[in-house]
Design a protein around this motif. Structure first.
Motif, PDB file in Angstrom:
ATOM      1  N   ARG A  18       3.551   5.371   5.118  1.00 14.45           N
ATOM      2  CA  ARG A  18       2.283   4.927   4.537  1.00 14.45           C
ATOM      3  C   ARG A  18       2.039   5.702   3.252  1.00 14.45           C
ATOM      4  O   ARG A  18       1.968   6.933   3.278  1.00 14.45           O
ATOM      5  N   SER A  20      -0.327   6.542  -0.074  1.00 11.39           N
ATOM      6  CA  SER A  20      -1.726   6.576  -0.484  1.00 11.39           C
ATOM      7  C   SER A  20      -1.799   6.867  -1.973  1.00 11.39           C
ATOM      8  O   SER A  20      -0.932   7.543  -2.527  1.00 11.39           O
ATOM      9  N   TYR A  78      -3.722   1.872  -0.443  1.00 12.50           N
ATOM     10  CA  TYR A  78      -2.693   2.273   0.505  1.00 12.50           C
ATOM     11  C   TYR A  78      -1.593   1.212   0.569  1.00 12.50           C
ATOM     12  O   TYR A  78      -1.837   0.041   0.291  1.00 12.50           O
ATOM     13  N   GLN A  80       1.114   0.330   3.565  1.00 10.50           N
ATOM     14  CA  GLN A  80       1.771   0.536   4.850  1.00 10.50           C
ATOM     15  C   GLN A  80       3.098  -0.189   4.838  1.00 10.50           C
ATOM     16  O   GLN A  80       3.135  -1.408   4.681  1.00 10.50           O
TER      17      GLN A  80
END
Length: 121
Positions: A18, A20, A78, A80
């Motif tokens: 993930r 950010s 973000y 994912q």
């Protein structure tokens, strides 16, 4: 305005990561935010984008595996990434279309420094 990515690293094929990205500085409004990537010896390419109203678009190679979302209150976006493949190996860059404070309605593109994602087979 500065963008800072985090969350990159090394993972085996099939794994997840993930990413950010935080936008900071004198920001009035952020329009589109997105992720791009650049593999060694290749051009930078779009991975995913999200508007300030939450509409998303993905590059074909990542559809169904990657999900982009954002937190407008925190000026964050973000990514994912799941079911990672060796061909996802690249430096991932955060991008934002920003209206800085005091610019009226003028806007500009900003980029982060990039974070390395390495997927081994």
């Amino acid at each position: 305005v500065q963008l800072a990515e985090s969350g990159g690293g090394s993972v085996q094929a099939g794994g997840s990561l993930r990413l950010s990205c935080t936008a900071s500085g004198m920001i009035f409004k952020i329009n589109r935010m997105g992720w791009y990537r650049q593999a060694s010896g290749k051009q930078r390419e779009l991975v995913a984008v999200i508007t300030n109203t939450g509409s998303t678009a993905y590059a074909d190679p990542v559809k169904g595996r990657f999900t982009i979302d954002r937190d407008n209150a925190k000026n964050m976006v973000y990514l994912q990434m799941s079911s990672l493949k060796p061909e996802d190996t690249a430096v991932y860059y955060c991008n934002a279309d920003v209206i800085p404070m005091g610019w009226g309605q003028d806007h500009s593109d900003y980029w982060g420094q990039g974070t390395q994602v390495t997927v081994s087979s």
